[in-house]
Enzyme design. Structure first.
Site, short mmCIF file in Angstrom:
data_model
loop_
_atom_site.label_atom_id
_atom_site.label_comp_id
_atom_site.label_asym_id
_atom_site.label_seq_id
_atom_site.Cartn_x
_atom_site.Cartn_y
_atom_site.Cartn_z
N ARG A 141 44.56 7.96 2.71
CA ARG A 141 43.61 8.29 1.67
C ARG A 141 42.59 7.17 1.55
NH1 ARG A 141 44.75 12.75 2.11
NH2 ARG A 141 45.37 14.31 0.57
N ASP B 70 57.74 -0.76 2.66
CA ASP B 70 57.79 0.43 1.79
C ASP B 70 58.91 0.22 0.78
OD1 ASP B 70 58.18 2.88 0.56
OD2 ASP B 70 57.68 4.03 2.35
N HIS C 28 37.99 12.69 8.38
CA HIS C 28 39.21 13.24 7.78
C HIS C 28 39.74 14.41 8.61
CE1 HIS C 28 41.42 13.48 3.67
NE2 HIS C 28 42.25 13.77 4.67
N ILE C 29 39.98 14.14 9.90
CA ILE C 29 40.42 15.18 10.83
C ILE C 29 41.80 14.90 11.42
CG2 ILE C 29 38.09 15.89 11.47
CD1 ILE C 29 38.46 14.20 14.06
N GLU D 127 35.47 10.02 -0.80
CA GLU D 127 36.06 11.35 -0.88
C GLU D 127 36.63 11.65 -2.26
OE1 GLU D 127 38.29 12.82 2.71
OE2 GLU D 127 38.04 10.73 3.28
#
Length: 329
Positions: A231, A170, A286-287, A260
């Site tokens: 995502r 990151d 997507h839960i 999506e």
């Protein structure tokens, strides 16, 4: 009276609070309304999956805030909102623990071949097929985290409880924060090459779209598993399909799909991962952030933001604070 539009299901306690203070139009259920039919009356929106386009925003002369029930804003036209002086907010941290735990639900399901075991039992197989159900343990494995925000940090904590080694890539994470979490900072190339499991926790931006493509997947171990609860679009689905089908990658678990970004209510029709069975693939709809606790926290946070703006204040967690042109009172 204040008018609020709620696009999708929220926690019943929060909906009760909203209905006690405002006229509420629902974008779901038996009393579902089309937003454009009420757009000229709406003061605030609590938004989940529905796409909020410039057309909807410009058709809303009273609209002052779109409060996202979640952290992503790829279903909101931010420029249109800012042009109209409409705040856009998110609920960071509300579903962090739920998503982190879902990562391990997906990982353990994959590692121990639970779906195949369940299917065998449904088809009357108990002893037959056990040789195909030999999984792997998490202890001693290397978990690579692409992104080290609140969710990534929670995943790292859980991973250490399983006895896993954790690598982090990151560019925005401070090295001391990574080290303090018991993880090792590395670049993306090293992470992909060294990890047994890769879990993605990054935002979808033009610079991160397809950040995991054919070249990146080819650099991973053939025994590795990749997980995406962030995502759709971060992984090139066509390249992932090839890697799984060819055996270049052992498995993948996705809670999000690239489709999506095209149609958040029917992404299956736009996804290359769902046209036919793909070996080693698990998909959930997507839960990851959908726990009772997370729903309550996210709903309350979104409703608080709406109340602050409609009372004349500035909300917590705005995403367009610098760009917004405030509408004169």
């Amino acid at each position: 009276m204040t008018v609020i539009y709620v696009s999708d299901t929220i926690h019943s306690d929060v909906l009760t609070e909203v209905q006690a203070s405002a006229t509420v139009h629902l974008g779901y259920g038996p009393t579902k309304v089309n937003y454009l039919d009420v757009s000229d009356t709406v003061d605030g929106v609590i938004l989940r999956a529905e796409t909020f386009s410039r057309e909807l925003i410009e058709a809303s002369p009273r609209l002052r805030i779109i409060a996202r029930h979640g952290v992503g804003t790829d279903n909101v036209d931010l420029q249109a909102a800012s042009d109209q002086g409409v705040w856009v907010t998110t609920t960071p941290g509300a579903n962090g623990n739920a998503v982190a735990e879902h990562v391990f639900a997906l990982l353990l399901t994959t590692a121990r071949k639970l779906l195949l075991a369940h299917d065998n039992i449904r088809h009357g197989k108990w002893s037959e097929g056990k040789a195909d159900l030999i999984g792997f343990e998490l202890s001693g494995k290397t978990l690579g985290l692409v992104g080290f925000g609140a969710i990534g940090r929670r995943v790292a904590t859980i991973a250490r409880g399983f006895g896993m080694d954790v690598l982090v890539s990151d560019p925005y994470a401070a090295e001391h924060d990574v080290l303090d979490a018991g993880a090792t900072p590395v670049d993306l190339e090293e992470l992909l090459e060294a990890s047994d499991i890769v879990s993605i926790h990054a935002p979808l931006l033009p610079s991160t779209r397809h950040m995991i493509g054919a070249q990146e997947l080819a650099s991973m171990k053939s025994s590795a598993v990749i997980i995406n609860t962030s995502r759709g679009g971060l992984i090139d689905e066509s390249a992932l399909r090839v890697a799984l089908t060819s055996g270049a990658l052992a498995g993948a678990a996705l809670d999000v799909l690239e489709g999506e970004s095209t149609d958040m209510k029917d992404p299956l029709s736009h996804s290359t991962m769902t046209t036919e069975p793909v070996p080693g693939l698990i998909i959930t709809p997507h839960i990851a952030g959908q726990s009772t606790e997370a729903f309550l926290e996210a709903g309350r946070s979104a409703w608080t933001a709406v109340q602050k703006v409609l009372a004349g204040g500035e909300p917590l967690h705005p995403v367009n604070a610098e760009q917004i042109r405030r509408v004169p009172a």
